[in-house]
Write a protein that holds these residues in place. Sequence first.
Motif, mmCIF file in Angstrom:
data_model
loop_
_atom_site.group_PDB
_atom_site.id
_atom_site.type_symbol
_atom_site.label_atom_id
_atom_site.label_comp_id
_atom_site.label_asym_id
_atom_site.label_seq_id
_atom_site.Cartn_x
_atom_site.Cartn_y
_atom_site.Cartn_z
ATOM 1 N N ASP A 214 -5.127 -34.629 -3.063
ATOM 2 C CA ASP A 214 -4.754 -34.323 -4.377
ATOM 3 C C ASP A 214 -5.122 -35.284 -5.319
ATOM 4 N N GLY A 228 0.659 -32.549 -12.568
ATOM 5 C CA GLY A 228 0.809 -31.516 -11.505
ATOM 6 C C GLY A 228 -0.331 -31.674 -10.617
ATOM 7 N N TYR A 271 5.642 -29.927 3.019
ATOM 8 C CA TYR A 271 4.444 -30.638 2.285
ATOM 9 C C TYR A 271 4.933 -32.084 2.604
ATOM 10 N N ASN A 287 8.109 -31.937 0.006
ATOM 11 C CA ASN A 287 8.237 -30.987 -0.803
ATOM 12 C C ASN A 287 8.307 -29.639 0.108
ATOM 13 N N ARG A 289 7.476 -26.736 -0.088
ATOM 14 C CA ARG A 289 6.875 -25.453 -0.674
ATOM 15 C C ARG A 289 5.114 -25.859 -0.601
ATOM 16 N N GLY A 291 1.721 -27.018 -1.811
ATOM 17 C CA GLY A 291 1.172 -27.931 -2.939
ATOM 18 C C GLY A 291 0.492 -26.899 -3.702
ATOM 19 N N ASP A 292 0.507 -27.403 -5.119
ATOM 20 C CA ASP A 292 -0.280 -26.877 -6.258
ATOM 21 C C ASP A 292 -1.126 -27.903 -6.815
ATOM 22 N N PRO A 293 -2.440 -27.915 -6.835
ATOM 23 C CA PRO A 293 -3.529 -27.157 -6.428
ATOM 24 C C PRO A 293 -3.996 -27.533 -4.987
ATOM 25 N N GLU A 294 -2.975 -27.884 -3.880
ATOM 26 C CA GLU A 294 -3.561 -27.928 -2.313
ATOM 27 C C GLU A 294 -4.026 -26.590 -1.827
HETATM 28 N N1 GLY Z 1 -0.202 -31.173 -5.967
HETATM 29 C C1 GLY Z 1 1.379 -31.783 -6.082
HETATM 30 C C2 GLY Z 1 2.411 -30.809 -5.883
HETATM 31 O O1 GLY Z 1 2.188 -29.672 -5.415
HETATM 32 O O2 GLY Z 1 3.500 -31.397 -5.823
#
Ligand code: GLY
Length: 421
Positions: A214, A228, A271, A287, A289, A291-294
Amino acid sequence: MKIAVIGSGGREHALLWKLSKQNEVKELIAIPGNGGTLSIASSLTPNGNSVEALADSIRSCKPDLVIVGPEQPLAEGIADTLMKSGIPCFGPSALAARIESSKVFSKELMRKYSIPTAEFEIFDDFDKLASFIRQNPCAYGRVVKADGLAAGKGAFVCSNDQEAIAVAKQLLVDDSLGAAGHRIVLEEKLFGTEASAHFWCDGEHFAPLPVARDYKRALDDDLGPNTGGMGTLCPAGHVSADMLSEIGETIIAPTLSAMQAEGCPYRGVLYAGLMLTDDGPRVIEFNCRFGDPETQVMLPLMQDNLIETMLSCIDGTLKTSTGSPAASGAAVCVVLTAEGYPGSYRKDIPLRTIENTGHTLLFHAGTTMKDGKLVSSGGRIFNAVGLGSDIETARLNAYQSAHSLLVSGLRFRSDIAATAK
Ligand code: GLY
Ligand code: AMP
């Protein structure tokens, strides 16, 4: 099957896109989704912001499976509420989600069960923190983290003790993040390369997803404030199959045992944000959940049947796998943001869009349809994903898309995946 996905970002668009390829899916519902999900899913907006309002609207459409994108509803107990109503929900219970929603919980868990992470102290009193730092000076900086959820804005990497004291004062005295910052973790600064490692978990067993990387800083060369996420690549070439096994053995297995021992078995996707240091992998954060944008780069490469795997996580029948995840090719995601993000930025920017091709995918994040036109509604707007047999090809494809999507008021980093192996 009827499947509902909670959330409105690029991660949720990617999940819906992947699900839309599965034959058993008859109906997809985005709660509420965005301008891009409208072509593959219906949109449902709950009547209010509470978990009860969310659960009520989900009960009314009777889905066979609910997938939770963001952490907030998990921390507030949406999985507990839906499972009690007999609706299978992919995501951990509120107690298990504390692994993300409380940094203090997560750090104390890691200390108690010897899971490798940065050294730390916890404070709720500014004077005590300031005197601790004065008595234990550190030349190479520290990290200050708010205990509670802060939408990615709760971690401060400080270059010296003065800066750490100033940040702690903002949180503990000036109340800059409200209740989320009333307890803080003062952490040792780690050095190395970061990786985002995701694992399917059924409470007891786990299986890895392909590892992603990321790019969190707003500007090229990893400068500017944390965001983010400005881009991602997958697979992360700096994490070998052996290292992934080591991460499973030394981090994920003990974490799942620890969560069981604490009475909150972890089911869902875990995560682990990792720092690969000279002394081995260390957990930066967990985390609860995707990841965003993973997610936008992991899912296009994966061969898993998402629905089967998620249901097996829910009912405790996940097939353990310590080997490499079933994935092929490479993907790079370039995030197009509103100028000014993560600070203040304009909304309602008129957007242009492009069609997916065999080697590019477009996922929407902060977009919405207004009077029949696509406009921006958030800071992160589009995820331009490029695919290829290697990272370099995927990168060229991602940037070709990003340039096609660029209109006045939007920007992106130009160095995503540039230095990757
Ligand atoms: N890319 C970091 C997150 O989803 O926390
Ligand atoms: P977090 O919100 O905990 O993921 O932190 C956000 C970012 O801050 C991470 O992706 C790292 O780049 C950085 N960071 C957090 N904790 C540490 C640490 N202990 N040492 C070095 N960098 C860190």
